[in-house]
Design an enzyme around this catalytic site. Structure first.
Site, mmCIF file in Angstrom:
data_model
loop_
_atom_site.group_PDB
_atom_site.id
_atom_site.type_symbol
_atom_site.label_atom_id
_atom_site.label_comp_id
_atom_site.label_asym_id
_atom_site.label_seq_id
_atom_site.Cartn_x
_atom_site.Cartn_y
_atom_site.Cartn_z
ATOM 1 N N ASN A 259 2.466 2.378 2.438
ATOM 2 C CA ASN A 259 2.093 1.195 1.666
ATOM 3 C C ASN A 259 0.786 0.561 2.139
ATOM 4 O O ASN A 259 0.596 0.346 3.338
ATOM 5 C CB ASN A 259 3.224 0.174 1.745
ATOM 6 C CG ASN A 259 4.543 0.778 1.328
ATOM 7 O OD1 ASN A 259 4.697 1.252 0.221
ATOM 8 N ND2 ASN A 259 5.501 0.780 2.241
ATOM 9 N N ALA A 287 10.857 -0.184 7.611
ATOM 10 C CA ALA A 287 11.184 -0.529 6.232
ATOM 11 C C ALA A 287 10.373 0.368 5.316
ATOM 12 O O ALA A 287 9.200 0.659 5.592
ATOM 13 C CB ALA A 287 10.867 -1.992 5.948
ATOM 14 N N CYS A 288 10.979 0.801 4.220
ATOM 15 C CA CYS A 288 10.252 1.664 3.296
ATOM 16 C C CYS A 288 9.110 0.913 2.625
ATOM 17 O O CYS A 288 8.192 1.536 2.083
ATOM 18 C CB CYS A 288 11.192 2.247 2.258
ATOM 19 S SG CYS A 288 12.151 1.023 1.350
ATOM 20 N N THR A 289 9.135 -0.424 2.675
ATOM 21 C CA THR A 289 8.062 -1.231 2.094
ATOM 22 C C THR A 289 7.053 -1.730 3.135
ATOM 23 O O THR A 289 6.168 -2.518 2.810
ATOM 24 C CB THR A 289 8.659 -2.446 1.362
ATOM 25 O OG1 THR A 289 9.511 -3.156 2.268
ATOM 26 C CG2 THR A 289 9.440 -2.017 0.132
ATOM 27 N N LEU A 416 5.363 3.055 -3.450
ATOM 28 C CA LEU A 416 6.447 2.066 -3.457
ATOM 29 C C LEU A 416 5.922 0.641 -3.529
ATOM 30 O O LEU A 416 6.137 -0.059 -4.513
ATOM 31 C CB LEU A 416 7.344 2.249 -2.231
ATOM 32 C CG LEU A 416 8.562 1.327 -2.167
ATOM 33 C CD1 LEU A 416 9.391 1.388 -3.450
ATOM 34 C CD2 LEU A 416 9.421 1.640 -0.960
#
Length: 487
Positions: A259, A287-289, A416
């Site tokens: 990100n 965190a994927c974000t 994302l």
């Protein structure tokens, strides 16, 4: 003595047929054993699936208001145990107390939200093109939902899968992560108590701990499973998608990302550093974000790097139970992966501006602690700018005009979450339009989500089938039936 915890299948707490268990320890202190959990077999998973299938019609026919009552009663019990759930989450995953408390509250709120949404998601009447006819559609549950959930948000992510699935009348088989199963097991204690209180049939919810090949594989292959929802790494997610679709199941995957945050020429440097630090180093970057790339205008580059390093230097890193600014990695393998990317960045010629080392000393020796890491002089094609690190790790590059910034932002396979810090409204609008990401934020960290709006990625970050959260989070678990009623 280590406490041993059971699976929850068909309304009962039971041991695996294997007789084997695995231990989970505190990532801040390996001498602190959280508990032992069932190392379940495919037969254990099959038993849970068959229990869910046996009552899927009964649960589907249960009035939506009653399903909402079940969710509401579960939320109340979770809320009553919030402090206990918070400490459990800290001990097994490593989050700070503040971060864990926020995640627990989010899970409670999700159950309350879908408790209310359950009763107004039945369908919709349409105007027919002829007289003497009612034309409408209804939403029906898919059946048995198999949920494979990750360790990094081990109560929030399962909650935003379980609650809409139950609200829409599906039965569940849930496989927790082996790194952090206990907080979700305690949610099942709340579900069990709420089910007894509200008369929910045995078998509606099932919890089976164990390995991906045994438990996850059975969920993917078993004929009685209708839908599979997975959150985790891209590599595993792509395998799951292929295997589940081969079994003719409806599949939803949310995977990794890389990100970016753009710091525009009009940005306030101190504000931008705060936004990036929160997105990059919060929840230990797990965190994927999380923010892993920063694209800064030439005119602000040096000042921004200095400000970001100041933020990193000021962070208190320590055991989550002490509520520092940043806790440990969840496991030794995750720590080693981050340290490996530090070596990769240096080998690629980037400058290690700050951090990038395993922390040692009295507070750190028994845990998986790393300092927040900042690389500068990076190029977009470097591995550290293309591959997800999943740690407190960020690379900073520069741009000279807005078109170049957008090109760098989109120069990854993922999509994302993306952010921009700017005081130029036109620039912000262009960024929203041109960033190929499922979540776009203006003047805010890439992490952090509202529970009532859709969430999901684009490109390699997602199967791009169905979104999670909000009303769209219910769509995945239902199928529509259109009715022509002539009278």
């Amino acid at each position: 003595m280590v406490d041993t915890y059971q699976n929850y299948v068909d309304g009962e707490w039971r041991d695996s047929e294997t007789g084997e268990t695995f231990e989970v320890t505190n990532p801040a202190d390996q001498s602190d054993v959280v508990g032992a959990f069932q190392r379940s077999s495919s037969a254990d998973a099959a038993g849970a699936i068959e229990a869910a299938a046996a009552v899927e019609d009964e649960w589907a026919e249960t009035p939506a208001t009653a399903r909402g009552t079940f969710l509401r009663e579960t939320a109340k019990r979770m809320d009553d145990r919030a402090e206990e759930l918070t400490e459990t989450l800290v001990r097994e995953e490593g989050k700070t107390r503040t971060e864990a408390a926020g995640e627990v509250q989010r899970a409670v709120d999700i159950f309350y939200y879908y408790a209310e949404r359950a009763k107004d998601y039945a369908g919709e009447r349409q105007e027919p093109s002829t007289t003497d006819q009612n034309l409408y559609y209804v939403r029906e549950p898919m059946g048995v939902a198999g949920l494979i959930v990750p360790w990094n948000y081990p109560i929030a992510i399962p909650s935003w899968k379980m609650a809409p699935a139950l609200a829409t009348g599906n039965t569940l088989v849930v496989k927790p992560s082996q790194d952090a199963p206990n907080v979700l097991r305690k949610v099942f204690e709340c579900l069990d108590a709420a089910a007894e209180e509200t008369g929910v049939p045995d078998g509606v919810v099932n919890f089976v701990a164990g390995g991906g090949e045994e438990v996850g594989g059975e969920i993917l292959d078993h004929d009685a499973v209708d839908t599979v929802s997975f959150t985790g790494s891209r590599q595993v997610g792509e395998m799951i998608y292929e295997q589940a679709t081969d079994s003719h199941k409806r599949v939803q995957t949310e995977l990794g990302s890389k990100n970016p945050t753009v710091v525009s020429a009009s940005a306030d440097v101190e504000e931008a550093a705060d936004v990036v630090a929160a997105g990059a180093f919060g929840v230990t970057g797990q965190a994927c974000t999380a923010t892993e790339r920063v694209v800064v205008h030439d005119s602000l580059y040096d000042d921004f790097v200095e400000a970001l390093v100041e933020r990193a230097e000021s962070l208190d890193v320590g055991p989550g139970l002490d509520d520092p600014d940043m806790g440990p990695h969840v496991s030794e393998s995750e720590l080693e992966s981050t340290l490996e990317y530090v070596e990769i960045g240096q080998d690629e010629g980037a400058t290690l501006e700050y951090g990038g080392e395993r922390l040692e000393g009295d507070d750190y020796d028994d845990g998986f602690f790393v300092s927040p890491t900042i690389f500068t002089d990076v190029e977009s094609d470097m591995r550290i700018m293309q591959e997800e690190v999943f740690g407190p790790f960020v690379g900073v590059t520069s741009y000279s005009d807005f078109d170049e910034a957008v090109e760098i932002v989109n120069d990854v396979e993922f999509g994302l979450a993306a952010g921009i810090v700017t005081q130029d409204h036109s620039e912000a609008n262009r960024f929203v339009d041109e960033a190929d990401f499922g979540v776009v934020k203006v003047n805010e960290a890439t992490t952090g989500l509202e529970l009532h709006v859709p969430f999901g990625g684009m490109n390699a970050s997602s199967s791009e089938t169905y979104r999670e959260q909000g009303e769209e989070g219910m769509d995945f678990f239902t199928i529509t039936k259109t009715v022509y009623d002539n009278y």
